[in-house]
Scaffold this motif. Structure first.
Motif: not given
Length: 169
Positions: A51, A74, A87, A89, A91, A124, A126-127
């Motif tokens: 992060m 997400y 994509s 997400y 974390r 995290e 993110t992709e």
């Protein structure tokens, strides 16, 4: 008559002690550690990225508590096509004490379609790229989140979240 009552009470007390002792022994024997298989260890890191400093500082203001675990995932993931990076997400919050690994399992087939690798606290995703090529469509998935001991890297437990994955073309 007095001796008979004393003998009877003594026998009842001995039987109760044997019952309590047997139960205690049974519980102790069933609480012994189980054999750990190789898949019960934290996998290597794969897609996780650290992060930003700003995000870590904000999260570090909260005290780390080993008795709690916060999952940030997400509920929707999007991929342009079945073989490209997409994509998603996930974390592992800085305040968590444990590293995690996530598998996305397609509910219909039961296939593992994404594996995150290890995600340390403060990292995290993110992709990422799918483990198998999927055709266009929406897929209902379960994100199985495995939690590991940070020192021994042994499996400690699991939680899950629902995710809808979309392949656009």
């Amino acid at each position: 008559m007095k001796n008979y009552k004393k003998t009877k009470i003594s026998i009842i007390i001995i039987l109760l002690l044997l019952l309590v002792g047997g139960f205690t022994l049974y519980k102790y024997m069933n609480s012994q550690p189980k054999e750990i298989i190789a898949a019960s260890f934290l996998p290597d890191e794969k897609d996780a990225q650290k992060m930003t400093k700003k995000e870590r500082l904000k999260a570090a203001e909260k005290e780390i508590d080993e008795t709690t675990f916060t999952l940030s995932i997400y509920p929707e993931a999007t991929f342009e096509n079945g073989s490209s990076k997409g994509s998603l997400y996930i974390r592992n919050e800085v305040k968590n004490a444990y590293p995690i690994a996530v598998e996305l399992i397609e509910n219909g087939s039961g296939d593992v379609i994404y594996e995150s690798g290890a995600i340390q606290p403060g990292y995290e995703i993110t992709e990422g790229k799918l483990a198998e090529k999927l055709t266009k469509g929406k897929y209902k998935c379960t994100a199985n989140v495995s939690i590991f001991d940070p020192k021994t890297k042994k499996y400690k437990g699991q939680t899950a979240a629902e995710v809808t994955l979309e392949v656009k073309s």
